[in-house]
Design an enzyme around this catalytic site. Sequence first.
Site, PDB file in Angstrom:
ATOM      1  N   GLU A 178      -4.535  -7.707   4.458  1.00 45.18           N
ATOM      2  CA  GLU A 178      -3.988  -6.699   5.039  1.00 45.18           C
ATOM      3  C   GLU A 178      -2.989  -6.897   6.296  1.00 45.18           C
ATOM      4  OE1 GLU A 178      -6.190  -3.293   6.867  1.00 45.18           O
ATOM      5  OE2 GLU A 178      -4.537  -1.985   6.368  1.00 45.18           O
ATOM      6  N   TRP A 215     -12.418  11.711   8.488  1.00 47.15           N
ATOM      7  CA  TRP A 215     -10.880  11.290   8.565  1.00 47.15           C
ATOM      8  C   TRP A 215     -10.669  10.107   8.109  1.00 47.15           C
ATOM      9  CZ3 TRP A 215      -8.236   7.395  11.276  1.00 47.15           C
ATOM     10  CH2 TRP A 215      -6.944   7.547  11.250  1.00 47.15           C
ATOM     11  N   TYR A 259      -3.007  11.221   6.945  1.00 46.84           N
ATOM     12  CA  TYR A 259      -3.274   9.953   7.101  1.00 46.84           C
ATOM     13  C   TYR A 259      -2.341   8.859   6.406  1.00 46.84           C
ATOM     14  CZ  TYR A 259      -5.332   5.536   6.799  1.00 46.84           C
ATOM     15  OH  TYR A 259      -5.373   3.904   6.621  1.00 46.84           O
ATOM     16  N   ARG A 267       0.936  -1.092   0.115  1.00 49.55           N
ATOM     17  CA  ARG A 267       0.302   0.018   0.030  1.00 49.55           C
ATOM     18  C   ARG A 267       0.806   1.080  -0.081  1.00 49.55           C
ATOM     19  NH1 ARG A 267      -4.165   2.138   4.533  1.00 49.55           N
ATOM     20  NH2 ARG A 267      -2.331   3.278   5.321  1.00 49.55           N
ATOM     21  N   HIS A 309      -9.322   6.796   2.266  1.00 49.59           N
ATOM     22  CA  HIS A 309      -9.855   6.836   3.652  1.00 49.59           C
ATOM     23  C   HIS A 309     -11.166   7.789   3.613  1.00 49.59           C
ATOM     24  CE1 HIS A 309      -8.794   6.792   7.916  1.00 49.59           C
ATOM     25  NE2 HIS A 309      -8.597   5.666   7.572  1.00 49.59           N
ATOM     26  N   ASP A 346      -5.279   4.011  -0.338  1.00 47.40           N
ATOM     27  CA  ASP A 346      -6.488   4.202   0.540  1.00 47.40           C
ATOM     28  C   ASP A 346      -6.778   5.643   0.650  1.00 47.40           C
ATOM     29  OD1 ASP A 346      -8.452   4.090   2.547  1.00 47.40           O
ATOM     30  OD2 ASP A 346      -7.213   3.163   4.234  1.00 47.40           O
ATOM     31  N   ARG A 351     -13.807  -5.330   2.631  1.00 47.25           N
ATOM     32  CA  ARG A 351     -12.805  -5.048   3.746  1.00 47.25           C
ATOM     33  C   ARG A 351     -13.219  -5.594   5.082  1.00 47.25           C
ATOM     34  NH1 ARG A 351      -8.506  -4.094   4.198  1.00 47.25           N
ATOM     35  NH2 ARG A 351      -8.138  -2.155   5.052  1.00 47.25           N
ATOM     36  N   GLU A 405     -14.452  -1.480   5.683  1.00 47.44           N
ATOM     37  CA  GLU A 405     -13.716  -1.640   6.881  1.00 47.44           C
ATOM     38  C   GLU A 405     -14.727  -0.881   7.986  1.00 47.44           C
ATOM     39  OE1 GLU A 405     -10.103   0.736   5.970  1.00 47.44           O
ATOM     40  OE2 GLU A 405     -10.584   1.775   7.808  1.00 47.44           O
ATOM     41  N   GLU A 437      -9.160   2.098  -2.176  1.00 47.30           N
ATOM     42  CA  GLU A 437      -9.713   1.774  -0.952  1.00 47.30           C
ATOM     43  C   GLU A 437     -10.540   2.887  -0.527  1.00 47.30           C
ATOM     44  OE1 GLU A 437      -7.372  -0.117   2.058  1.00 47.30           O
ATOM     45  OE2 GLU A 437      -8.657   0.491   3.524  1.00 47.30           O
TER      46      GLU A 437
HETATM   47 MG    MG Z   1      -8.688   1.826   4.977  1.00 47.35          MG
END
Ligand code: MG
Length: 319
Positions: A256, A319, A69, A57, A129, A127, A200, A179, A153
């Site tokens: 991951e 975030w 991030y 990643r 995010h 990602d 995820r 996620e 992602e």
């Molecule tokens: Mg993530």
Amino acid sequence: MLDIRGAPCERAGVRSALLGGQSRDGLLAYGHASGADEAALFDSIREHQALGYRAIRVQTAVPGLGSVYGVASAPAAGGDRYDYEPARRAAVPTEEAWDTRAYLRHLPRVFEAVRAEFGPELPLLHDAHHRLTPVQAASLGKALEPYDLFWLEDCTPAENQEAFRLIRQHTTTPLATGEVFNTVWDYQTLIREQLIDYVRSAVTHTGGITPMRRLLDFAAQYQIKSGMHGPTDISPVGMAAALHLGLATHNFGIQEYMRHSPVTLEVFRTSYTFQDGYLHPGENHGLGVELDLAAARAHPYEPAYLPVNRQLDGTVHDW
Ligand SMILES: [Mg+2]
């Protein structure tokens, strides 16, 4: 009990054997490389390759912004570059600044440089995010197509499943999300309409191995694969559960894997291993993780918070 090639093995009490037996030799895992600039990012990718990672990643700082991030701070002199951990130990959350337009301009240039340096074979992930609108996500997916990402992602907030229709119509960059989801119902539109490529969710956030298995079976009908969440806030117990389930799941995609700290591994004695880019759950019975309560008592809880993310004008942003 036979292994995947028909040879006898002693795995009868191992969790993945109880789930039906292994579908593969090991689980392809990806690690988290990052850098405040191109040189630091390249160093981080090389460090991960040296650790054995075969999928990486890529997260990068954005010119003009400070802490962002996914970007690890520089390692202490002579120290191990421990994996990025976003929660900060402090009495109150720290703040980060964000500028979506600057990020969208900068990121494709970073992936162009990474591909030029590391070649076309290395699987690369990123990602976003949850920080983009649907049309921004569609634009980013198109801009990254030349760099052949393994996945993009969380390009938009996952809860708005319909947003992925617009993104999907505009880009062939593979998409991963989920996620923040807790049940199979959160994926109804995303999976039935084939709007994503990887789920995820984590075993620990989805109700356990059985609900996660049902989710992956549902995804399998639509050629969607697993990409189970595996940051360090998933404990070694949750990681071991993901590994056993992934080993036994035909539509496994990638895992991951952030390394837990040495202190965490004093408390959780794991039998899983990482070698040459692949995770192996180990041969101990059950999940193969033992909890050392005496070691846990030696490390009292310390408060830690995820940062607050603000746009340049001070508006709070995802975030
Ligand atoms: Mg993530």
